[in-house]
Write a protein that holds these residues in place. Sequence first.
Motif, PDB file in Angstrom:
ATOM      1  N   TYR A 127       0.840  -1.204   0.000  1.00 56.83           N
ATOM      2  CA  TYR A 127       0.000   0.000   0.000  1.00 56.83           C
ATOM      3  C   TYR A 127       0.873   1.251   0.000  1.00 56.83           C
ATOM      4  N   LYS A 128       1.867   1.283   0.896  1.00 57.87           N
ATOM      5  CA  LYS A 128       2.750   2.449   0.981  1.00 57.87           C
ATOM      6  C   LYS A 128       3.619   2.587  -0.272  1.00 57.87           C
ATOM      7  N   ALA A 129       3.984   1.464  -0.888  1.00 55.79           N
ATOM      8  CA  ALA A 129       4.772   1.517  -2.121  1.00 55.79           C
ATOM      9  C   ALA A 129       3.958   2.104  -3.268  1.00 55.79           C
ATOM     10  N   ARG A 130       2.666   1.920  -3.238  1.00 57.23           N
ATOM     11  CA  ARG A 130       1.795   2.453  -4.299  1.00 57.23           C
ATOM     12  C   ARG A 130       1.293   3.857  -4.006  1.00 57.23           C
ATOM     13  N   PHE A 131       0.941   4.125  -2.757  1.00 54.61           N
ATOM     14  CA  PHE A 131       0.226   5.357  -2.436  1.00 54.61           C
ATOM     15  C   PHE A 131       0.953   6.267  -1.446  1.00 54.61           C
ATOM     16  N   GLY A 132       2.053   5.804  -0.901  1.00 51.50           N
ATOM     17  CA  GLY A 132       2.784   6.596   0.083  1.00 51.50           C
ATOM     18  C   GLY A 132       3.627   7.670  -0.583  1.00 51.50           C
ATOM     19  N   PRO A 133       4.378   8.407   0.225  1.00 45.99           N
ATOM     20  CA  PRO A 133       5.251   9.451  -0.328  1.00 45.99           C
ATOM     21  C   PRO A 133       6.194   8.872  -1.379  1.00 45.99           C
ATOM     22  N   VAL A 134       6.348   9.572  -2.461  1.00 42.04           N
ATOM     23  CA  VAL A 134       7.134   9.099  -3.599  1.00 42.04           C
ATOM     24  C   VAL A 134       8.551   8.702  -3.176  1.00 42.04           C
ATOM     25  N   GLU A 135       9.167   9.479  -2.297  1.00 42.48           N
ATOM     26  CA  GLU A 135      10.554   9.202  -1.921  1.00 42.48           C
ATOM     27  C   GLU A 135      10.715   7.894  -1.145  1.00 42.48           C
ATOM     28  N   GLY A 136       9.644   7.320  -0.626  1.00 42.31           N
ATOM     29  CA  GLY A 136       9.731   6.069   0.116  1.00 42.31           C
ATOM     30  C   GLY A 136       9.210   4.856  -0.630  1.00 42.31           C
ATOM     31  N   ARG A 137       8.724   5.046  -1.826  1.00 47.56           N
ATOM     32  CA  ARG A 137       8.072   3.942  -2.536  1.00 47.56           C
ATOM     33  C   ARG A 137       9.021   2.804  -2.901  1.00 47.56           C
ATOM     34  N   ASP A 138      10.226   3.125  -3.326  1.00 51.67           N
ATOM     35  CA  ASP A 138      11.161   2.068  -3.733  1.00 51.67           C
ATOM     36  C   ASP A 138      11.541   1.163  -2.566  1.00 51.67           C
ATOM     37  N   PHE A 139      11.918   1.739  -1.428  1.00 49.98           N
ATOM     38  CA  PHE A 139      12.338   0.883  -0.318  1.00 49.98           C
ATOM     39  C   PHE A 139      11.155   0.130   0.267  1.00 49.98           C
ATOM     40  N   ARG A 140       9.964   0.695   0.186  1.00 49.95           N
ATOM     41  CA  ARG A 140       8.795  -0.049   0.661  1.00 49.95           C
ATOM     42  C   ARG A 140       8.440  -1.174  -0.301  1.00 49.95           C
ATOM     43  N   ALA A 141       8.657  -0.978  -1.585  1.00 47.91           N
ATOM     44  CA  ALA A 141       8.429  -2.052  -2.558  1.00 47.91           C
ATOM     45  C   ALA A 141       9.401  -3.203  -2.329  1.00 47.91           C
ATOM     46  N   ARG A 142      10.650  -2.903  -1.999  1.00 44.45           N
ATOM     47  CA  ARG A 142      11.623  -3.960  -1.694  1.00 44.45           C
ATOM     48  C   ARG A 142      11.221  -4.710  -0.426  1.00 44.45           C
ATOM     49  N   ALA A 143      10.753  -3.980   0.573  1.00 49.68           N
ATOM     50  CA  ALA A 143      10.288  -4.627   1.807  1.00 49.68           C
ATOM     51  C   ALA A 143       9.085  -5.518   1.513  1.00 49.68           C
ATOM     52  N   ALA A 144       8.166  -5.039   0.685  1.00 49.52           N
ATOM     53  CA  ALA A 144       6.982  -5.833   0.334  1.00 49.52           C
ATOM     54  C   ALA A 144       7.372  -7.109  -0.405  1.00 49.52           C
ATOM     55  N   GLU A 145       8.362  -7.032  -1.267  1.00 51.42           N
ATOM     56  CA  GLU A 145       8.823  -8.227  -1.990  1.00 51.42           C
ATOM     57  C   GLU A 145       9.399  -9.245  -1.017  1.00 51.42           C
ATOM     58  N   ALA A 146      10.146  -8.790  -0.028  1.00 56.80           N
ATOM     59  CA  ALA A 146      10.688  -9.698   0.993  1.00 56.80           C
ATOM     60  C   ALA A 146       9.549 -10.333   1.789  1.00 56.80           C
ATOM     61  N   GLY A 147       8.570  -9.530   2.167  1.00 55.17           N
ATOM     62  CA  GLY A 147       7.417 -10.059   2.894  1.00 55.17           C
ATOM     63  C   GLY A 147       6.649 -11.077   2.076  1.00 55.17           C
ATOM     64  N   ARG A 148       6.459 -10.795   0.782  1.00 59.69           N
ATOM     65  CA  ARG A 148       5.744 -11.729  -0.096  1.00 59.69           C
ATOM     66  C   ARG A 148       6.483 -13.053  -0.179  1.00 59.69           C
ATOM     67  N   ALA A 149       7.814 -13.000  -0.263  1.00 60.25           N
ATOM     68  CA  ALA A 149       8.605 -14.234  -0.326  1.00 60.25           C
ATOM     69  C   ALA A 149       8.394 -15.068   0.933  1.00 60.25           C
ATOM     70  N   TRP A 150       8.318 -14.405   2.076  1.00 58.22           N
ATOM     71  CA  TRP A 150       8.119 -15.142   3.325  1.00 58.22           C
ATOM     72  C   TRP A 150       6.707 -15.721   3.403  1.00 58.22           C
ATOM     73  N   VAL A 151       5.704 -14.933   3.033  1.00 56.27           N
ATOM     74  CA  VAL A 151       4.327 -15.440   3.048  1.00 56.27           C
ATOM     75  C   VAL A 151       4.200 -16.625   2.096  1.00 56.27           C
ATOM     76  N   ARG A 152       4.793 -16.521   0.916  1.00 57.47           N
ATOM     77  CA  ARG A 152       4.746 -17.627  -0.047  1.00 57.47           C
ATOM     78  C   ARG A 152       5.399 -18.863   0.546  1.00 57.47           C
ATOM     79  N   HIS A 153       6.553 -18.711   1.180  1.00 54.32           N
ATOM     80  CA  HIS A 153       7.229 -19.829   1.824  1.00 54.32           C
ATOM     81  C   HIS A 153       6.337 -20.477   2.867  1.00 54.32           C
ATOM     82  N   ARG A 154       5.690 -19.680   3.672  1.00 53.64           N
ATOM     83  CA  ARG A 154       4.849 -20.192   4.746  1.00 53.64           C
ATOM     84  C   ARG A 154       3.547 -20.791   4.199  1.00 53.64           C
ATOM     85  N   SER A 155       3.152 -20.398   3.014  1.00 52.71           N
ATOM     86  CA  SER A 155       1.883 -20.866   2.446  1.00 52.71           C
ATOM     87  C   SER A 155       2.014 -22.151   1.656  1.00 52.71           C
ATOM     88  N   CYS A 156       3.235 -22.571   1.380  1.00 53.55           N
ATOM     89  CA  CYS A 156       3.448 -23.799   0.588  1.00 53.55           C
ATOM     90  C   CYS A 156       3.307 -25.033   1.429  1.00 53.55           C
TER      91      CYS A 156
END
Length: 156
Positions: A127-156
């Motif tokens: 959400y913050k990567a899409r709608f948050g302050p522009v200067e923080g979108r890249d690092f929040r997108a990287r954090a979201a990708e890490a979170g997605r990898a963990w959720v995917r791991h836990r969901s398998c």
Amino acid sequence: MRPLVPDRLLDSKAASLLAGELPYRSMYETALGRFSPDALEGDTLLHYDLHPGNFRIDDGRTYVIDWAFAVRGAAWVDAVMLAPRFIEAGHTPEQTEALLARVPAWWSAPADAVTGLAALWTLFRLYKARFGPVEGRDFRARAAEAGRAWVRHRSC
């Protein structure tokens, strides 16, 4: 008195992403469908915003700073909130869970609550990567990708 973790989560706009276009939608819906915010309740003081910028090392001692988001909840919650940061730093989800296993509070963490909280954490970063302050979108997108990898791991 500090707010409870479930109260802070219910205020989050992250779940609103489920209403729009969202990659991996079914994974998040499954994780959240098994999740009960009641599992997060407890009386432990939690930082709730652990990330590398909130750690300071001075004279060989480590300090956690910036307690602005502190809440009360289950003792294992901060470990879950920090886990995607390990993945973001280059650890695999398996390595991350091995690190978490060293934290005694982690042993009592219900699997569905961990996965659900990880999904909410990730959705908030998306959400913050899409709608948050522009200067923080890249690092929040990287954090979201890490979170997605963990959720995917836990969901398998």
